[in-house]
Design a protein around this motif. Structure first.
Motif: not given
Length: 121
Positions: A1-12, A26-29, A69-76
């Motif tokens: 099952q494909l899943q996406l979970v964001e993090s890192g937001g906040g007040l700046v 659940g998928f290959t980036l 925007i960037s992606r890290d395939n090794a760490n999904d």
């Protein structure tokens, strides 16, 4: 099952930086077009950055030169590095994905739940 979970937001503070992360499973980036959208209550959702499977990128005009925007395939993981933040960047930020042949579609099939970014003094 494909899943996406964001993090890192906040007040700046205005002028500051923030890096959002999106953990994928659940998928290959590199077989998908990956995007970051944002939405402010009462306004339409806006695509701010996307990356096609070949690594090519595209940005909305006001994000060009400030967001990466960037992606890290090794760490999904998908990232959105934001610099020179402005109060108008305040929004809920979502990562999204679509199979590669959809390219940087405005209607990705898969979405995370979002992370709040607030830019305020």
């Amino acid at each position: 099952q494909l899943q996406l979970v964001e993090s890192g937001g906040g007040l700046v503070q205005p002028g500051g930086s923030l890096r959002l992360s999106c953990a994928a499973s659940g998928f290959t980036l590199d077989a998908y077009a990956l995007s970051w959208f944002r939405q402010v209550p009462g306004k339409e959702r806006e695509k701010v950055a996307c990356m096609n499977s070949d690594g090519s990128t595209d940005y909305v005009d006001h994000a060009s030169g400030r967001f990466t925007i960037s992606r890290d395939n090794a760490n999904d993981t998908i990232y959105l590095q934001m610099t020179g933040l402005k109060t108008e960047d305040t929004a809920v930020y979502y990562c999204a994905a679509a199979p590669y042949y959809y390219y940087c579609t405005n209607e990705p099939m898969y979405w995370g739940r979002g992370t709040q970014v607030t830019v305020s003094a």
